[in-house]
Motif scaffolding. Structure first.
Motif: not given
Lengths: 348, 543
Positions: A342-343, A346-348, B116-117, B162, B164-166
């Motif tokens: 997902p990293r 779905h990048p930041r 993370p998934a 997700y 890692h996005q926050v």
């Protein structure tokens, strides 16, 4: 551009470069082989003039670099060249020689993959779920046993099993056993379907008949590749089970099955698909022994025959197909690894 | 939780009762006691703070309250009664039904504890759906409501992101929302703000306090930070070596701790070194700009001077560029522009082009000694390497020097043949210090070297560093986010924010008002021992 699309294109480009380099290696390796096809074909008594004429006819009198570019140029136009077995007025293209064989090989490989991959994943997941328990040990022991035997041995054992189905009860061995044991063994053997022990097919064979005929080779190959994939699935999942988010899932009261399937597996795909791709590639390029045992007309046998008769265009084409298979499957594995991260997705 | 108007909250009857709890952990081929007979009682809606050094057993007790022992641990004795249910007599399936639904957990590192998934929302509602408490749609709506109550930005949509996005602070609040999803009776908070910056910590603490108060949830709050627990807990229990040292109401405990050990915990934060003004500069960083790849600049026009024989503390929250600064000085990350001069000479930008002699004079100590030490090398090999590499010492000469270095970092030579795994966290950090000293450096860059350590060990390490500086006269660049550490060790302070230097100067100048606005925010966010600190701070910020 989307980073995933960019990475995929990058890998695709790299794959093409690799294929190009491999084509050079294949071509030079074969060009360096000792022996002369023209002499081999025409026999010891051929005069130098006849040999030269024949060489001109099949085009091997030109310098290797020129021949390489002609070869590559033709391939880019979809023409794999003519087999050296062609005669004047009777051209046999490499494509028409390889196509049915390649179809057969792909047929067997797909069928094996359809059985082996879900089986390996399922066993791997269950082994991880009941790790260090009796089920785990049993699965490990059995798969390790099957992978440890040479594949021709597994193949012959399976064939023997199918034959014993009819011959066991009358055999001396069965006579020497107590009656009840012989009867029950016979009963078990009779439960084995009567798979054909020869997998002779041709282009007229109907689809389902084809499936039936390749059953034994498919089972043999399954036994050979399942251990590797299953053990990697198990190891990758168990590796994930040490993560803090698995502890968290446990503390959220998730069931062990939900933890493995929903929390560990989605993060474990990358190593698993790499091993799966490796084994699938093996199904295409490494099955010549099984083909021979079951007399199955696949591409492996074709290549061996072509090497024997020094039919260079066919050998080159086979080698290139094998290389392309490896590259393509590994590329697919890479792409799946990326797509399940997902990293990257779905990048930041 | 702690309320500005005490007595408003209804404290019910006992929710949790732990009696004579014994927990053991397996290591080195045998079982060691971790918790050795602890009693604990918690009423509905009450918050109990568990405090102690690492290894005191506080997290283990927190987990035991859920009837859970970590892999490699086992509960050997005692009883755990949750709302009349004996958790230890219950089947594993029975305990699983309670976990997440009636007893929830908030972990230290939200970044590692979120899968993370999966999207945040899916993870938030997972327990609700799995325990069959509400339908998926209802749970989703309720999650959005929780996000809003916890003051997460964009509560309607943040759940679709997700992990890692926050940011870290947002994740920690999302984890609180996840724990709250089933409206549990009890939440175990296991160091929920330890991994956060002080400025972020304030907001997370306030959010947690509000929501626990709102739903009248009982909580066990595990932490090593006294000032934090003072804000959050009604009652505090001090633990050491798996035993209860003392237990009292928060105010009483803060005002007059009765046990000697508790007093030492209280005293740690009072370490302070008098500053000494600079007389000569060793390192001058001039208008340095740096970036990773082509991404945003991590350092912008940073100019810093490091005096000889003094300590410059670089403070700022994560992402402020502190560690990048260290990488630029050591040459690991060549700057895009700007220059650095060391002892009067220009430093070349890349590591490769620096002579060995320069490498020797600048050494570095890292935050995680576990990662910085080769697990396969003994202490002796670790320290011998720079002696051989930089100074060419061999044989008896080298061995004598190793002995001296061990003496300097106050470790016995009997540790020389140990592997890092056989040392405590503080000892490992001492070995790292000895390794840095072995090169006989003039500048040591310390990157958060005490933040992974307990407060008492921190104090020892800081004292050691100060003594070494007095004796050997090297300079330190001390990167930290902890203001107490800065007070303890710095001569000068550099405040960094978003890759820029906000302020720099002598410690006394920076720490006394008037401050730059960011410095003000940073300093005011440092928790104080006063139990009303958070309430007051929030009131003053709201104005």
């Amino acid at each position: 551009m989307n980073p995933v699309a960019r990475t995929v294109l990058q890998r695709l480009g790299l794959g093409l470069v690799t294929l190009f380099i491999v084509s050079i290696i294949i071509f030079s390796a074969i060009a360096m082989l000792p022996g002369d096809f023209a002499k081999a074909m025409l026999g010891q008594s051929a005069t130098p003039e006849t040999v030269a004429a024949f060489q001109r006819e099949i085009g091997i009198d030109r310098p290797p670099v020129e021949r390489y570019f002609v070869w590559v140029g033709q391939m880019l136009h979809g023409d794999f060249g003519s087999s050296f077995a062609s005669r004047t007025g009777y051209r046999r293209t490499v494509a028409e020689i390889i196509a049915p064989r390649l179809y057969n090989t792909m047929f067997l490989a797909s069928m094996t993959a359809l059985i082996a991959v879900p089986l390996a994943l399922g066993l791997g997941i269950l082994a991880a779920l009941y790790r260090n328990g009796w089920f785990d040990r049993l699965v490990n022991a059995v798969t390790l046993t099957t992978i440890s035997f040479p594949e021709f041995f597994v193949a012959y054992m399976l064939a023997y099993l199918v034959i014993s189905r009819d011959t066991f009860i009358g055999s001396e061995f069965a006579q020497s056993l107590p009656h009840w044991l012989a009867v029950s063994l016979n009963w078990i053997l009779n439960a084995v379907p009567k798979f054909p022990t020869l997998s002779n097919v041709n282009d007229q064979t109907p689809f389902w008949d084809h499936v039936w005929r390749v059953a034994l080779p498919a089972i043999t190959l399954t036994l050979v590749i399942v251990a590797h994939m299953m053990r990697m699935t198990r190891a990758a999942i168990i590796n994930m089970l040490a993560s803090p988010y698995i502890d968290m899932a446990r503390l959220k009261g998730m069931s062990p099955m939900a933890i493995v399937l929903r929390h560990a597996l989605p993060n474990a795909w990358a190593p698993i698909v790499t091993v799966v791709a490796f084994n699938l590639a093996y199904l295409v390029v490494g099955v010549v022994v099984v083909e021979v045992v079951f007399v199955y007309p696949g591409i492996g046998q074709l290549m061996v025959d072509a090497v024997k008769s020094r039919d260079v265009p066919v050998v080159q084409a086979c080698a290139l197909i094998f290389a392309a298979t490896y590259i393509l499957l590994n590329l697919t594995a890479d792409i799946i690894s990326i797509a399940t991260n997902p990293r990257l997705l779905h990048p930041r | 939780m702690k309320n500005s108007a005490p007595g408003l909250r209804e404290k019910g009857k006992d929710l949790l009762q732990i009696r004579n709890l014994h927990v053991e952990g397996f290591s080195d081929e045998r079982w060691h006691p971790i918790v050795r007979g602890v009693d604990l009682a918690l009423k509905r809606g009450e918050v109990l703070g568990l405090i102690g050094e690492s290894g005191a057993g506080k997290s283990t007790i927190g987990l035991a309250a859920m009837g859970y022992a970590k892999p490699g641990c086992r509960i050997t004795q005692g009883s755990i009664l949750f709302d009349g249910i004996d958790l230890l007599a219950l089947s594993e399936t029975g305990r699983r039904r309670l976990r997440g639904s009636r007893i929830a957990y908030v972990a230290q590192s939200a970044a590692a504890s979120f899968n993370p998934a999966h999207r945040l929302l899916d993870q938030t509602v997972e327990t609700v759906v799995a325990h069959g408490i509400a339908s998926r749609e209802k749970a989703n709506r309720s999650a959005v409501d929780l996000y809003r109550r916890l003051q997460l930005p964009d509560p309607e949509t943040i759940g679709f992101r997700y992990p890692h996005q926050v940011s870290g602070g947002q994740l920690q609040r999302a984890m609180t929302a996840m724990a709250m999803a089933c409206r549990p009776d009890l939440i175990v908070f296991d160091e929920p703000t330890t991994a956060l910056d002080v400025t972020t910590q304030v907001e997370v603490l306030a959010s947690i306090r509000n929501i626990v108060e709102e739903f009248n949830t009982a909580a066990i709050y595990v932490t090593h930070d006294l000032a934090v627990v003072a804000q959050m807990a009604d009652r505090i229990m001090v633990l050491r070596h798996g035993l209860t040292v003392e237990e009292a109401d928060t105010r009483q405990m803060l005002a007059s701790p009765s046990q000697e050990y508790t007093k030492t915990l209280w005293a740690v934060r009072k370490l302070a070194k008098p500053e000494v003004p600079a007389d000569d500069y060793l390192l001058t960083i001039d208008k340095v700009t740096a970036a990773y790849g082509r991404a945003v600049q991590v350092l912008q026009d940073v100019s810093i001077k490091v005096p000889r024989g003094r300590t410059v503390a670089v403070v700022g929250e994560s992402g402020s560029g502190k560690s990048t600064l260290a990488r630029v000085v050591t040459g690991l990350l060549p700057p895009l522009s700007g220059s650095i001069s060391f002892a009067g000479q220009a430093l070349s930008k890349t590591l490769k082009t620096r002579p060995k002699e320069i490498l020797r004079r600048i050494q570095m100590i890292y935050q995680m000694p576990d990662n910085a030490l080769n697990p396969r090398q003994t202490v002796e090999e670790v320290i011998a390497r720079p002696l051989e590499f930089y100074l060419g010492l061999k044989g008896a000469q080298r061995d004598r020097r190793i002995g001296e270095l061990m003496h300097m970092v106050e470790m016995s030579e009997t540790y020389l043949d140990r592997l890092p795994a056989e040392l405590s966290g503080g000892q490992k950090q001492r070995v790292c210090i000895a390794r840095a000293l072995a090169a006989d450096p003039e500048l040591i860059i310390c990157d958060e070297i005490t933040s992974a350590l307990d407060q008492i060990v921190q104090e020892e390490i800081l004292k050691l560093l100060m003594r070494l500086q007095r004796e050997l006269g090297m300079s330190y660049i001390f990167i930290t986010h902890d203001i107490a550490t800065v007070r303890a060790i710095a001569d000068e302070i550099v405040v960094m924010h978003q890759g820029k230097v906000v302020e720099q100067g002598l410690k006394s100048e920076i720490l006394t008002p008037p401050h730059a606005p960011y410095t003000e925010r940073l300093l005011s966010s440092v928790p104080e021992m006063d139990p009303d600190w958070l309430t007051r701070l929030l009131a003053s910020r709201r104005m």
